[in-house]
Design an enzyme around this catalytic site. Structure first.
Site, mmCIF file in Angstrom:
data_model
loop_
_atom_site.group_PDB
_atom_site.id
_atom_site.type_symbol
_atom_site.label_atom_id
_atom_site.label_comp_id
_atom_site.label_asym_id
_atom_site.label_seq_id
_atom_site.Cartn_x
_atom_site.Cartn_y
_atom_site.Cartn_z
ATOM 1 N N PHE A 114 0.890 -1.303 -0.129
ATOM 2 C CA PHE A 114 -0.148 0.007 0.294
ATOM 3 C C PHE A 114 1.162 1.532 -0.267
ATOM 4 O O PHE A 114 2.265 0.777 0.594
ATOM 5 C CB PHE A 114 -0.941 -0.288 1.305
ATOM 6 N N ASP A 185 2.643 -6.310 7.763
ATOM 7 C CA ASP A 185 1.558 -5.862 7.695
ATOM 8 C C ASP A 185 0.010 -5.915 6.917
ATOM 9 O O ASP A 185 0.692 -6.829 6.033
ATOM 10 C CB ASP A 185 1.683 -4.206 6.498
ATOM 11 N N TYR A 210 -10.093 -0.047 11.691
ATOM 12 C CA TYR A 210 -10.918 -0.047 10.873
ATOM 13 C C TYR A 210 -11.819 -0.514 9.015
ATOM 14 O O TYR A 210 -12.517 -0.396 9.066
ATOM 15 C CB TYR A 210 -10.572 1.723 10.739
ATOM 16 N N LYS A 211 -10.583 -1.435 8.794
ATOM 17 C CA LYS A 211 -10.765 -3.219 7.849
ATOM 18 C C LYS A 211 -12.076 -3.965 8.502
ATOM 19 O O LYS A 211 -12.906 -4.006 8.868
ATOM 20 C CB LYS A 211 -10.050 -2.905 7.079
ATOM 21 N N ARG A 357 -13.459 -3.640 -6.996
ATOM 22 C CA ARG A 357 -12.646 -4.015 -5.810
ATOM 23 C C ARG A 357 -13.472 -4.890 -4.398
ATOM 24 O O ARG A 357 -14.557 -3.820 -4.733
ATOM 25 C CB ARG A 357 -11.343 -3.476 -4.669
HETATM 26 C C1 LIG Z 1 -5.456 0.838 5.106
HETATM 27 C C2 LIG Z 1 -4.126 0.187 4.730
HETATM 28 C C3 LIG Z 1 -2.975 1.183 5.564
HETATM 29 C C4 LIG Z 1 -3.715 2.619 6.137
HETATM 30 O O1 LIG Z 1 -3.415 3.911 6.734
HETATM 31 P P1 LIG Z 1 -3.704 4.477 7.837
HETATM 32 O O2 LIG Z 1 -2.697 5.107 8.783
HETATM 33 O O3 LIG Z 1 -4.356 3.660 8.537
HETATM 34 O O4 LIG Z 1 -4.406 6.018 6.935
HETATM 35 C C5 LIG Z 1 -2.165 0.976 5.561
HETATM 36 N N1 LIG Z 1 -1.365 1.137 4.825
HETATM 37 C C6 LIG Z 1 -2.077 -0.415 4.041
HETATM 38 C C7 LIG Z 1 -1.185 -1.817 3.883
HETATM 39 C C8 LIG Z 1 -3.451 -0.598 4.353
HETATM 40 O O5 LIG Z 1 -3.793 -1.378 3.129
#
Ligand SMILES: *Cc1c(COP(=O)(O)O)cnc(C)c1O
Length: 398
Positions: A114, A185, A210-211, A357
């Site tokens: 990400f 992660d 939050y996911k 998705r």
């Molecule tokens: C959703 C997601 C994030 C989001 O990071 P935030 O700091 O919570 O906004 C980061 N890394 C990955 C791999 C994600 O899927």
């Protein structure tokens, strides 16, 4: 006959008339969260005021919630700290890992990561300098690219675009063989697929809540540190809440002797309370149950969509064992198609450049929902309902 464990729709406030296939981005509202937040605000904050840190035990909430998350990712109680955002936790894990391998200069990651994880790595390198390098390579080539120059391997287990899932045990073993520190992660893994952190022997893992954990927008992130290295791991952001004795008000920083050292400042009590309530939805069901149901749902969705919509090309691994709890399709008009779908009651999301998705959350989705959603996808695509200017207007959030 005992009723099936899943789904457990009665534990969620599901809006009428919507098929929600986006729990991989923002989980739905679990029942009781609004009441819990109202209680924390009205009673605890409103009436108890600052006493509530003790009387309502706000002070231990980050740890208690951390241990509940630990149970879902194969980690022992006390090994997971909560707070801040995932981006911050990525930074802390990376900075700690680099300190643990002072003779090495490479952070290895992949193009399936990400963006924020990669940005945080670049930002960290900007700060510390000393010729560090971020290497970002194709996901299939990671195992072969781990060599003795690598200080830290930083990977997201489930690719946010395609759902492709890395083999955590094998890649961690490979990283360790080369003497590198492993950071996982788990943003798209926690609450979605079984994770065996202890067994993997990875040093660090981070994720958001939050996911699939349904903690609500802006819910706190988490970080796991392998218990045997915790006192070796410098948290990088040396905040008072990570101090061994925050209320001793010492002038010098002395990190806590547990994962709590990775906390930074005052915890977000309202969000943590909501998350604590949300995690009740996982009580009495195992991640193996959730995984089995998720595979049934995603396989059914793929079969229905492929049978009805030849224009959509599966962009996820076909073998369900090789993907997380989401399925993606590539489609040239993907953005407009997702907007049209939302208008027709199916919420998925779009990821640039052309990915549609769909996330599968067995706590609140059943096979009938998935079949209905696939039928609506087929209608929107085959009748070109997306072919409309209103659906091409791009919002700030996609
Ligand atoms: C959703 C997601 C994030 C989001 O990071 P935030 O700091 O919570 O906004 C980061 N890394 C990955 C791999 C994600 O899927």
């Amino acid at each position: 006959m005992t009723p099936p464990l899943l789904p457990r729709k009665h534990l969620f406030d599901l809006p009428e008339g919507i098929l929600y296939l986006d729990g991989n981005s923002l989980g739905v509202l679990p029942k009781g969260c609004a009441e819990r937040a109202a209680h924390v605000i009205g009673q605890e904050w409103g009436k108890e005021l600052i006493k509530a840190w003790n009387t309502a035990d706000w002070i231990s909430l980050p740890e208690r919630v951390g241990s509940r998350i630990a149970a879902l990712i194969g980690a022992p109680a006390g090994s997971v700290a909560t707070g801040d955002t995932l981006s911050i936790k990525v930074y802390q894990a990376l900075a700690s890992a680099l300190k643990m391998r002072p003779d090495r200069r490479v952070i290895l990651s992949d193009t399936g990561n990400f963006p924020t994880d990669l940005y945080m790595a670049s930002g960290l390198i900007e700060t510390i300098g000393k010729d560090y390098q971020l290497k970002v390579i194709a996901p299939e080539t990671v195992a072969d690219a781990i060599d003795e120059s690598v200080a830290a391997v930083m990977l997201t287990q489930v690719d946010y675009r395609t759902g492709r899932m890395h083999d955590m045990a094998a890649l961690t073993a490979r990283a360790h063989q080369a003497g590198a520190v492993m950071i996982w992660d788990l943003a798209h893994s926690a609450g979605a697929v079984p994770v065996e952190l202890t067994a993997s022997k990875a040093e660090f893992a981070v994720g958001c809540s939050y996911k699939y954990l349904n903690g609500g927008p802006g819910a706190p992130a988490f970080i796991y540190v392998r218990p045997d290295i915790v006192t070796e791991a410098q948290p990088a952001l040396a905040g008072w809440m990570g101090h061994d004795a925050p209320f001793a008000m010492e002038l010098g920083y002395r990190p806590a002797l547990s994962t709590e050292r990775f906390r930074v400042g005052t915890p977000p009590i309202v969000q943590l309370s909501i998350l604590d309530q949300a995690l009740n939805a996982f009580e009495g069901v195992t991640m193996a149950d959730i995984r089995a149901a998720s595979i049934t749902l995603s396989q059914r969705f793929v079969a229905e969509v492929e049978a009805a919509c030849p224009a959509l090309v599966l962009a996820s691994p076909r073998d369900p064992e090789g993907r997380g709890s989401q399925v993606s399709f590539a489609f040239e008009h993907g953005y407009a198609a997702i907007q049209a779908l939302i208008d027709h009651g199916v919420i998925g999301d779009f990821r640039a450049p052309n990915i549609m998705r769909f996330g599968f959350t067995p706590l609140y989705l059943d096979e009938e929902d998935v079949v209905k959603a696939a039928a609506i996808v087929a209608r929107v695509i085959n009748e070109r309902l997306y072919d409309n200017d209103q659906y091409r207007r791009v919002s700030r959030v996609t």
